[in-house]
Design an enzyme around this catalytic site. Structure first.
Site, PDB file in Angstrom:
ATOM      1  CB  CYS A   8      -0.788  -0.173   1.222  1.00 54.57           C
ATOM      2  SG  CYS A   8      -0.525  -0.185   2.811  1.00 54.57           S
ATOM      3  CG  ASN A  11       4.379  -1.599   5.160  1.00 53.50           C
ATOM      4  OD1 ASN A  11       5.210  -1.418   5.426  1.00 53.50           O
ATOM      5  ND2 ASN A  11       3.333  -2.414   5.096  1.00 53.50           N
ATOM      6  CB  CYS A  13      -3.968   1.232   6.299  1.00 53.57           C
ATOM      7  SG  CYS A  13      -3.402   3.420   7.682  1.00 53.57           S
ATOM      8  NE  ARG A  14      -4.446   1.496   1.704  1.00 49.40           N
ATOM      9  CZ  ARG A  14      -4.290   1.938   0.295  1.00 49.40           C
ATOM     10  NH1 ARG A  14      -5.414   1.484  -0.825  1.00 49.40           N
ATOM     11  NH2 ARG A  14      -3.373   2.342   0.508  1.00 49.40           N
ATOM     12  CB  SER A  15       0.166  -3.745   2.844  1.00 47.10           C
ATOM     13  OG  SER A  15       1.001  -2.384   3.576  1.00 47.10           O
ATOM     14  CG  ASP A 125      -4.786   5.620   3.314  1.00 49.62           C
ATOM     15  OD1 ASP A 125      -5.221   4.237   4.311  1.00 49.62           O
ATOM     16  OD2 ASP A 125      -4.209   5.543   2.495  1.00 49.62           O
TER      17      ASP A 125
END
Length: 157
Positions: A8, A11, A13-15, A125
């Protein structure tokens, strides 16, 4: 050993959420030694930081560990080191292709390609909108789909 990299922007939040969920699912299926999971970002704002507090909160609520995780950058060597490189949105995919010198192939794809029935192109995001619960829902479903793909690919190998 199958290696998966989630990517993401920052690096945090999402990933890392996807990394933690995928590790959790692999362990639940007794595959933690067959599948190695990592995450990285395309931007350097949060290098070395632990996942965002919103990510940590939703992972805690679901009993998913994020212990030892710290933000890092995608590097060109990741292309050779990972069999699955899963970008959380189309901007990440574009940036990753640039980092890889244009190389992509079938091992580099967007996360939502795992969930075509959702009709969503990008994992939003939550850093900007705070909707970590919705992102977790997408991440859990996508990681389950990816795990099934990996198991099928391993069976064919």
């Amino acid at each position: 050993m199958v290696r998966v990299l989630f990517v993401c922007l920052g690096n945090i939040c999402r990933s890392p959420m996807a990394e933690a969920v995928m590790r959790h699912l692999a362990a639940a299926e007794q595959l933690p030694y067959a599948i190695e999971v990592d995450s990285a970002g395309t931007g350097d704002w949060h290098l070395g930081h632990q996942p965002h507090e919103g990510t940590r909160k939703v992972l805690d609520e679901h009993g998913v560990s994020y212990e030892g995780m710290a933000a890092r950058l995608v590097k060109s060597a990741d292309y050779e080191d990972f069999q699955y490189i899963v970008c959380m949105d189309r901007n990440n995919l574009r940036d990753v292709r640039g980092i890889f010198g244009g190389a992509a192939g079938s091992k580099v794809f967007t996360f939502m390609e795992l969930l075509p029935q959702r009709g969503v192109l990008d994992v939003p995001d939550p850093y900007y909108d705070g909707n970590f619960d919705y992102v977790y829902e997408l991440v859990e479903a996508g990681c389950k789909a990816l795990l099934e793909r990996i198991k099928a690919d391993m069976a064919r190998a």
